[in-house]
Design a protein around this motif. Sequence first.
Motif, PDB file in Angstrom:
ATOM      1  N   LEU A  11       0.733  -1.275  -0.101  1.00 52.34           N
ATOM      2  CA  LEU A  11       0.180   0.055  -0.001  1.00 52.34           C
ATOM      3  C   LEU A  11       1.068   1.361  -0.090  1.00 52.34           C
ATOM      4  N   VAL A  12       0.446   2.016  -0.904  1.00 52.04           N
ATOM      5  CA  VAL A  12       1.445   3.422  -1.076  1.00 52.04           C
ATOM      6  C   VAL A  12       0.147   4.358  -1.246  1.00 52.04           C
ATOM      7  N   GLU A  13       0.744   5.679  -0.818  1.00 56.88           N
ATOM      8  CA  GLU A  13      -0.058   6.853  -1.240  1.00 56.88           C
ATOM      9  C   GLU A  13      -0.002   7.402  -2.463  1.00 56.88           C
ATOM     10  N   PRO A  14      -0.948   8.032  -2.979  1.00 56.21           N
ATOM     11  CA  PRO A  14      -0.420   8.669  -4.627  1.00 56.21           C
ATOM     12  C   PRO A  14       0.934   9.393  -4.331  1.00 56.21           C
ATOM     13  N   PHE A  71      14.352  -2.928 -15.077  1.00 55.72           N
ATOM     14  CA  PHE A  71      15.767  -3.090 -15.320  1.00 55.72           C
ATOM     15  C   PHE A  71      15.935  -4.495 -14.697  1.00 55.72           C
ATOM     16  N   ARG A  72      17.024  -5.154 -15.188  1.00 56.23           N
ATOM     17  CA  ARG A  72      17.364  -6.528 -14.627  1.00 56.23           C
ATOM     18  C   ARG A  72      18.778  -6.852 -14.173  1.00 56.23           C
ATOM     19  N   ASP A  73      18.829  -7.748 -13.272  1.00 55.21           N
ATOM     20  CA  ASP A  73      20.224  -8.105 -12.928  1.00 55.21           C
ATOM     21  C   ASP A  73      20.265  -9.593 -13.322  1.00 55.21           C
ATOM     22  N   ASN A  74      21.041  -9.811 -14.443  1.00 58.60           N
ATOM     23  CA  ASN A  74      21.261 -11.214 -14.890  1.00 58.60           C
ATOM     24  C   ASN A  74      21.939 -11.999 -13.869  1.00 58.60           C
ATOM     25  N   ALA A  75      22.730 -11.663 -13.182  1.00 62.95           N
ATOM     26  CA  ALA A  75      23.697 -12.352 -11.973  1.00 62.95           C
ATOM     27  C   ALA A  75      22.733 -12.946 -11.055  1.00 62.95           C
ATOM     28  N   LYS A  76      21.396 -12.136 -10.862  1.00 62.62           N
ATOM     29  CA  LYS A  76      20.671 -12.432  -9.782  1.00 62.62           C
ATOM     30  C   LYS A  76      19.351 -13.062 -10.290  1.00 62.62           C
ATOM     31  N   ASN A  77      19.207 -13.443 -11.751  1.00 60.71           N
ATOM     32  CA  ASN A  77      18.095 -13.891 -12.178  1.00 60.71           C
ATOM     33  C   ASN A  77      16.890 -13.204 -11.723  1.00 60.71           C
ATOM     34  N   THR A  78      16.814 -11.739 -11.792  1.00 60.48           N
ATOM     35  CA  THR A  78      15.917 -10.707 -11.224  1.00 60.48           C
ATOM     36  C   THR A  78      15.720  -9.698 -12.210  1.00 60.48           C
ATOM     37  N   VAL A  79      14.495  -9.622 -12.253  1.00 66.06           N
ATOM     38  CA  VAL A  79      13.863  -8.236 -13.169  1.00 66.06           C
ATOM     39  C   VAL A  79      13.192  -7.195 -12.129  1.00 66.06           C
ATOM     40  N   TYR A  80      13.357  -6.163 -12.271  1.00 63.65           N
ATOM     41  CA  TYR A  80      12.463  -5.258 -11.223  1.00 63.65           C
ATOM     42  C   TYR A  80      11.777  -4.138 -12.035  1.00 63.65           C
ATOM     43  N   LEU A  81      11.102  -3.684 -11.416  1.00 60.86           N
ATOM     44  CA  LEU A  81       9.919  -2.436 -11.821  1.00 60.86           C
ATOM     45  C   LEU A  81       9.880  -1.573 -10.701  1.00 60.86           C
ATOM     46  N   GLN A  82      10.621  -0.311 -10.971  1.00 59.65           N
ATOM     47  CA  GLN A  82      10.525   0.836 -10.449  1.00 59.65           C
ATOM     48  C   GLN A  82       9.459   1.545 -10.587  1.00 59.65           C
ATOM     49  N   MET A  83       8.425   2.017  -9.603  1.00 61.46           N
ATOM     50  CA  MET A  83       7.400   2.630  -9.995  1.00 61.46           C
ATOM     51  C   MET A  83       7.280   3.883  -9.195  1.00 61.46           C
ATOM     52  N   ASN A  84       7.533   5.142  -9.890  1.00 58.93           N
ATOM     53  CA  ASN A  84       7.425   6.254  -9.301  1.00 58.93           C
ATOM     54  C   ASN A  84       6.078   7.032  -9.689  1.00 58.93           C
ATOM     55  N   SER A  85       5.862   8.088  -8.944  1.00 60.69           N
ATOM     56  CA  SER A  85       4.537   9.050  -9.073  1.00 60.69           C
ATOM     57  C   SER A  85       3.635   8.149  -9.478  1.00 60.69           C
ATOM     58  N   LEU A  86       3.335   7.250  -8.399  1.00 62.44           N
ATOM     59  CA  LEU A  86       2.227   6.257  -8.359  1.00 62.44           C
ATOM     60  C   LEU A  86       0.995   7.097  -8.091  1.00 62.44           C
ATOM     61  N   ARG A  87      -0.106   6.691  -8.878  1.00 59.66           N
ATOM     62  CA  ARG A  87      -1.537   7.035  -9.006  1.00 59.66           C
ATOM     63  C   ARG A  87      -2.731   6.021  -8.613  1.00 59.66           C
ATOM     64  N   SER A  88      -3.690   6.395  -8.273  1.00 62.30           N
ATOM     65  CA  SER A  88      -4.681   5.607  -7.744  1.00 62.30           C
ATOM     66  C   SER A  88      -5.140   4.479  -9.057  1.00 62.30           C
ATOM     67  N   ASP A  89      -4.761   4.898 -10.238  1.00 61.83           N
ATOM     68  CA  ASP A  89      -5.211   3.950 -11.568  1.00 61.83           C
ATOM     69  C   ASP A  89      -3.988   2.812 -11.678  1.00 61.83           C
ATOM     70  N   ASP A  90      -2.990   3.041 -10.888  1.00 59.15           N
ATOM     71  CA  ASP A  90      -1.936   1.964 -10.993  1.00 59.15           C
ATOM     72  C   ASP A  90      -2.206   0.913 -10.107  1.00 59.15           C
ATOM     73  N   GLN A 110       0.238  -7.470  -5.360  1.00 63.29           N
ATOM     74  CA  GLN A 110      -0.616  -6.415  -5.151  1.00 63.29           C
ATOM     75  C   GLN A 110      -0.101  -5.226  -4.885  1.00 63.29           C
ATOM     76  N   VAL A 111      -0.511  -4.169  -5.676  1.00 61.72           N
ATOM     77  CA  VAL A 111      -0.313  -2.784  -5.430  1.00 61.72           C
ATOM     78  C   VAL A 111      -1.371  -1.989  -5.437  1.00 61.72           C
ATOM     79  N   THR A 112      -1.467  -1.405  -4.091  1.00 63.41           N
ATOM     80  CA  THR A 112      -2.708  -0.480  -3.906  1.00 63.41           C
ATOM     81  C   THR A 112      -2.115   0.988  -3.627  1.00 63.41           C
ATOM     82  N   VAL A 113      -2.826   1.820  -4.414  1.00 63.87           N
ATOM     83  CA  VAL A 113      -2.388   3.422  -4.370  1.00 63.87           C
ATOM     84  C   VAL A 113      -3.482   3.807  -3.849  1.00 63.87           C
ATOM     85  N   SER A 114      -3.357   4.351  -2.672  1.00 65.97           N
ATOM     86  CA  SER A 114      -4.543   5.241  -1.823  1.00 65.97           C
ATOM     87  C   SER A 114      -4.071   5.868  -0.787  1.00 65.97           C
ATOM     88  N   SER A 115      -4.823   7.115  -0.477  1.00 71.37           N
ATOM     89  CA  SER A 115      -4.641   7.802   0.550  1.00 71.37           C
ATOM     90  C   SER A 115      -5.363   7.444   1.884  1.00 71.37           C
TER      91      SER A 115
END
Length: 115
Positions: A11-14, A71-90, A110-115
């Motif tokens: 849960l994150v605020e807008p 972005f990804r780190d092939n040495a860690k077999n991991t892909v990331y998604l950095q999400m900024n300026s989140l909105r309620s419709d995200d 689950q990602v919930t964007v709400s105040s």
Amino acid sequence: QVQLVESGGGLVEPGGSLRLSCVASGLTFSSVTMRWYRQAPGKEREFVADISTGGRVTDYGESVKGRFTIFRDNAKNTVYLQMNSLRSDDTAVYYCNTRSGLDYWGQGTQVTVSS
């Protein structure tokens, strides 16, 4: 077998930020394109972003361009998604995806964007 495990939702605020992670196993991670999708309640699954095997080429859905970064780190077999300026419709369940013969999906986070 191939497994994709997402984490980092919450849960994150807008206007806030979150970073999602997806750890892959059972495949040669550095050889596959990785993708993020999301699905909001009552809506179809939507493409969010993808990244090439080496990480140099990325693509984004129109609604997240300029706010999200994959972005990804092939040495860690991991892909990331950095999400900024989140909105309620995200607000959605975010899924990691790859194709290696078959289509593979994680369980979602689950990602919930709400105040």
